[in-house]
Design an enzyme around this catalytic site. Sequence first.
Site, mmCIF file in Angstrom:
data_model
loop_
_atom_site.group_PDB
_atom_site.id
_atom_site.type_symbol
_atom_site.label_atom_id
_atom_site.label_comp_id
_atom_site.label_asym_id
_atom_site.label_seq_id
_atom_site.Cartn_x
_atom_site.Cartn_y
_atom_site.Cartn_z
ATOM 1 N N LYS A 25 70.500 44.360 14.113
ATOM 2 C CA LYS A 25 71.897 44.070 13.744
ATOM 3 C C LYS A 25 72.580 43.144 14.752
ATOM 4 O O LYS A 25 73.237 42.183 14.373
ATOM 5 C CB LYS A 25 72.643 45.407 13.653
ATOM 6 C CG LYS A 25 73.893 45.325 12.847
ATOM 7 C CD LYS A 25 74.187 46.635 12.132
ATOM 8 C CE LYS A 25 75.466 47.246 12.624
ATOM 9 N NZ LYS A 25 75.318 48.493 13.294
ATOM 10 N N THR A 26 72.422 43.467 16.035
ATOM 11 C CA THR A 26 73.070 42.624 17.053
ATOM 12 C C THR A 26 72.496 41.213 17.012
ATOM 13 O O THR A 26 73.229 40.229 17.154
ATOM 14 C CB THR A 26 72.906 43.255 18.455
ATOM 15 O OG1 THR A 26 73.431 44.588 18.402
ATOM 16 C CG2 THR A 26 73.668 42.489 19.505
ATOM 17 N N ARG A 82 64.252 48.508 6.890
ATOM 18 C CA ARG A 82 62.884 48.106 7.238
ATOM 19 C C ARG A 82 61.983 48.678 6.152
ATOM 20 O O ARG A 82 61.742 49.884 6.113
ATOM 21 C CB ARG A 82 62.562 48.701 8.610
ATOM 22 C CG ARG A 82 61.221 48.360 9.191
ATOM 23 C CD ARG A 82 61.032 49.106 10.513
ATOM 24 N NE ARG A 82 61.803 48.521 11.589
ATOM 25 C CZ ARG A 82 61.383 47.525 12.371
ATOM 26 N NH1 ARG A 82 60.173 47.005 12.191
ATOM 27 N NH2 ARG A 82 62.141 47.057 13.324
ATOM 28 N N ARG A 109 71.183 50.322 28.107
ATOM 29 C CA ARG A 109 72.253 49.571 27.449
ATOM 30 C C ARG A 109 72.964 48.609 28.384
ATOM 31 O O ARG A 109 72.964 48.779 29.601
ATOM 32 C CB ARG A 109 73.311 50.566 26.942
ATOM 33 C CG ARG A 109 72.789 51.566 25.918
ATOM 34 C CD ARG A 109 72.831 50.993 24.546
ATOM 35 N NE ARG A 109 72.276 51.893 23.542
ATOM 36 C CZ ARG A 109 72.624 51.849 22.257
ATOM 37 N NH1 ARG A 109 73.508 50.987 21.827
ATOM 38 N NH2 ARG A 109 72.049 52.654 21.386
ATOM 39 N N TYR A 128 76.541 60.139 28.526
ATOM 40 C CA TYR A 128 75.894 58.970 27.922
ATOM 41 C C TYR A 128 76.852 58.294 26.927
ATOM 42 O O TYR A 128 77.501 58.974 26.118
ATOM 43 C CB TYR A 128 74.588 59.369 27.207
ATOM 44 C CG TYR A 128 74.131 58.259 26.282
ATOM 45 C CD1 TYR A 128 73.511 57.133 26.815
ATOM 46 C CD2 TYR A 128 74.443 58.278 24.935
ATOM 47 C CE1 TYR A 128 73.174 56.073 25.997
ATOM 48 C CE2 TYR A 128 74.104 57.210 24.110
ATOM 49 C CZ TYR A 128 73.479 56.116 24.647
ATOM 50 O OH TYR A 128 73.169 55.056 23.838
ATOM 51 N N ARG A 159 72.473 59.362 21.859
ATOM 52 C CA ARG A 159 73.327 60.181 21.006
ATOM 53 C C ARG A 159 72.540 61.431 20.602
ATOM 54 O O ARG A 159 71.322 61.392 20.466
ATOM 55 C CB ARG A 159 73.726 59.414 19.740
ATOM 56 C CG ARG A 159 74.763 58.332 19.972
ATOM 57 C CD ARG A 159 75.259 57.768 18.663
ATOM 58 N NE ARG A 159 74.264 56.988 17.965
ATOM 59 C CZ ARG A 159 73.602 57.378 16.900
ATOM 60 N NH1 ARG A 159 73.832 58.565 16.360
ATOM 61 N NH2 ARG A 159 72.714 56.597 16.333
ATOM 62 N N SER A 182 69.477 51.667 12.658
ATOM 63 C CA SER A 182 69.115 51.183 13.995
ATOM 64 C C SER A 182 67.703 50.596 13.977
ATOM 65 O O SER A 182 66.898 50.899 13.100
ATOM 66 C CB SER A 182 69.241 52.306 15.028
ATOM 67 O OG SER A 182 68.476 53.392 14.619
ATOM 68 N N ALA A 183 67.446 49.737 14.957
ATOM 69 C CA ALA A 183 66.142 49.069 15.119
ATOM 70 C C ALA A 183 65.827 48.095 13.986
ATOM 71 O O ALA A 183 64.668 47.864 13.654
ATOM 72 C CB ALA A 183 65.011 50.079 15.271
ATOM 73 N N CYS A 184 66.864 47.524 13.375
ATOM 74 C CA CYS A 184 66.642 46.511 12.334
ATOM 75 C C CYS A 184 67.252 45.165 12.725
ATOM 76 O O CYS A 184 67.310 44.257 11.905
ATOM 77 C CB CYS A 184 67.218 46.977 11.004
ATOM 78 S SG CYS A 184 66.291 48.335 10.263
ATOM 79 N N GLY A 188 66.366 33.615 13.765
ATOM 80 C CA GLY A 188 67.222 32.510 13.316
ATOM 81 C C GLY A 188 66.954 32.098 11.878
ATOM 82 O O GLY A 188 67.865 31.637 11.161
ATOM 83 N N ASP A 189 65.699 32.274 11.441
ATOM 84 C CA ASP A 189 65.377 31.863 10.071
ATOM 85 C C ASP A 189 66.079 32.731 9.020
ATOM 86 O O ASP A 189 66.134 32.351 7.843
ATOM 87 C CB ASP A 189 63.860 31.868 9.867
ATOM 88 C CG ASP A 189 63.208 30.709 10.618
ATOM 89 O OD1 ASP A 189 63.695 29.567 10.454
ATOM 90 O OD2 ASP A 189 62.270 30.944 11.394
ATOM 91 N N HIS A 220 79.627 50.971 9.340
ATOM 92 C CA HIS A 220 78.677 50.649 10.415
ATOM 93 C C HIS A 220 78.113 49.253 10.137
ATOM 94 O O HIS A 220 76.963 49.108 9.737
ATOM 95 C CB HIS A 220 77.581 51.716 10.409
ATOM 96 C CG HIS A 220 76.693 51.713 11.608
ATOM 97 N ND1 HIS A 220 75.473 52.352 11.636
ATOM 98 C CD2 HIS A 220 76.839 51.173 12.842
ATOM 99 C CE1 HIS A 220 74.914 52.188 12.815
ATOM 100 N NE2 HIS A 220 75.714 51.478 13.563
ATOM 101 N N LYS A 253 81.547 55.532 18.089
ATOM 102 C CA LYS A 253 81.027 56.231 16.901
ATOM 103 C C LYS A 253 81.966 57.365 16.481
ATOM 104 O O LYS A 253 82.168 57.587 15.294
ATOM 105 C CB LYS A 253 79.639 56.791 17.194
ATOM 106 C CG LYS A 253 78.620 55.747 17.639
ATOM 107 C CD LYS A 253 78.382 54.714 16.584
ATOM 108 C CE LYS A 253 77.250 53.783 16.983
ATOM 109 N NZ LYS A 253 77.030 52.725 15.997
ATOM 110 N N ASP A 284 78.778 45.869 15.377
ATOM 111 C CA ASP A 284 78.441 47.270 15.079
ATOM 112 C C ASP A 284 79.360 47.938 14.060
ATOM 113 O O ASP A 284 78.889 48.723 13.259
ATOM 114 C CB ASP A 284 78.449 48.069 16.392
ATOM 115 C CG ASP A 284 77.755 49.422 16.272
ATOM 116 O OD1 ASP A 284 76.727 49.495 15.578
ATOM 117 O OD2 ASP A 284 78.237 50.396 16.869
HETATM 118 C C1 OXD Z 1 73.869 53.113 17.217
HETATM 119 C C2 OXD Z 1 74.543 52.287 18.226
HETATM 120 O O1 OXD Z 1 73.203 54.089 17.579
HETATM 121 O O2 OXD Z 1 75.217 51.325 17.845
HETATM 122 O O3 OXD Z 1 74.022 52.810 16.026
HETATM 123 O O4 OXD Z 1 74.443 52.597 19.426
HETATM 124 MN MN MN Z 2 75.490 51.273 15.722
#
Ligand code: OXD
Ligand code: MN
Length: 590
Positions: free
Chosen positions: A252-253, A405, A374, A197, A69, A248-250, A499-500, A226, A206, A277
């Site tokens: 979520k998925t 974080r 992705r 992309y 993005r 992002s990078a925390c 999992g914890d 979000h 988004k 998401d």
């Molecule tokens: C993001 C995504 O960037 O879900 O948040 O791709």
């Molecule tokens: Mn997202």
Amino acid sequence: MTNNKKVLTWLEEMKALCKPANVVWIDGSEAQLEALREEAVSTGEMIKLNQEKLPGCYYHRTAENDVARVEDRTFICTETEEEAGPINNWMAPEKMYAKLNALYDGAMEGRTMYVIPYSMGPVGSPFSKIGVELTDSIYVVLNMDIMTRVGKDVLDALGEDGDFVKCLHAKKDVNPDERYIVHFPQDNTIMSVNSAYGGNVLLGKKCFALRIASYQGMKEGWMAEHMLILGLENPQGEVKYICAAFPSACGKTNLAMLIPPKFLQEKGYKVWTVGDDIAWLRVGEDGRLYAINPEAGFFGVAPGTSEKSNFNALEATKKNTIFTNVAINEEDMTVWWEGLDKNPPTNAIEWKGAKVDGKAYTADGNKLAHPNSRFTAPAKNCPCISPEFENPQGVPISAIVFGGRRAKTAPLVYQARDWDHGVFVGATMASETTAAAAGAVGVVRRDPMAMRPFVGYNMADYFQHWYDMGKKISNPPQIFNVNWFRLDKDGNFMWPGFGDNMRVLNWILDRCEGKVDAIETEIGFVPNKEDLQLDGLDLSDEVITELLSIDKDAWKEDLANQREFFAQFGDKLPKEIVESMDTLEKNLNK
Ligand code: OXD
Ligand code: MN
């Protein structure tokens, strides 16, 4: 395909502008989609993967300059700059339309324009909204078919007179200097040019489901957030739903598809994924907040996804999935990425297309897959997809969880005092940069409700909308903050995570049901240690105490950073935010 005059008139205008050689309506039939897959393979736009090991799976590579993005090329074009606010890029609509029309002029000459009618949310649900995307990319058509509900029945639901979001995408020559991702919230219009992309071109995600929808929600009295949505089933078979927002990078998925620790599984606990998401939230007749996932698939980051980190996500990618910018294992035409396993393929094609010896290549510190590579996977592939996934009424939300974080500031979990305090907790969300990225480590980036890149209007008005919604929800969810990333003095993670994290979710639901007490602190309620299910965890009493402790100096520093961030909104900032900062300051100085 439709008698909707608004669709037909707009289509004629866009045809006149883009001048495609022909126009194809996407009806959602498997025969049409299969023909498009074959065409994309014949032109090299997609590569067919091993159909025995990965049935229905394809590979796509984007241009090297077009892999993420682009926030600096993303615009919110409202009538006035103030409506877009200080966080968004803005340009006057007239000026932007003129600029874009020049770029789209003849952009599809000699190419096909595909018309994709799509629904965000189950077709016909009172939550759902319809969009029509025009694109000259088969890759976009096939991804949209996974990520949204596409086809003729969407046009039937739209009827002769229904409104829709107009989405125009032209790939052009993916020139990054002329790349624009533009939203006109007051015209229900999205225009994307010079990218291919995902996040920039799958305009339902988004662009519509967050930026345009957040604006629609503000006008119409609902919320586009979000957030993941998960259902937690207890041993009695009751399922309670949680929404959670993380930058992002925390993870979520991973949280959305969590597998409980063994002792909880044995007791009968289970997690169901509704969304990973985006959540659209409305107030139900019973005064509770209900959520749907407007999407139909997962557009997930591949690197780091493994059987261990996210078994369910990995399973979801094993059929009918499109992989973008990962590596190919040429031995058997399967896929590989960093973190999948420890065996990079010897005969690899790295994401840019070069044939390499994967073992030697990665041993030198190179990456076979792009870090933002992705998978686009149908949600229904996910083994833990919720039986309520298609429920047009959505699921009732018991708790909203915010997180980030934070090495020092935030305890493992705390609960806001009430809705308004919860809004403050969300508005003060932040995340610290990691060593994985260039630049200083531990720099705080404020990311209110994880919506910083996704609010389609002035963020100060967005905060106000949260407060206004609170007045409409007579039976509101409880609001919490979590932090899986607290570090000890030696820089090690104190909490095992993955999992914890279920242990923390259970405490959250216990609090929602009034089953356990908590300790009131300067920042909200933290758990009594004995109320956390810590069986089988190798954590000392001191570590638990530390995880739940509040470092007042770190909070004072954070408060100064909050005040600086909020100052940019001037008089538009809701007074409740200032009051909450003052209360926090008083509490910390007690
Ligand atoms: C993001 C995504 O960037 O879900 O948040 O791709
Ligand atoms: Mn997202």
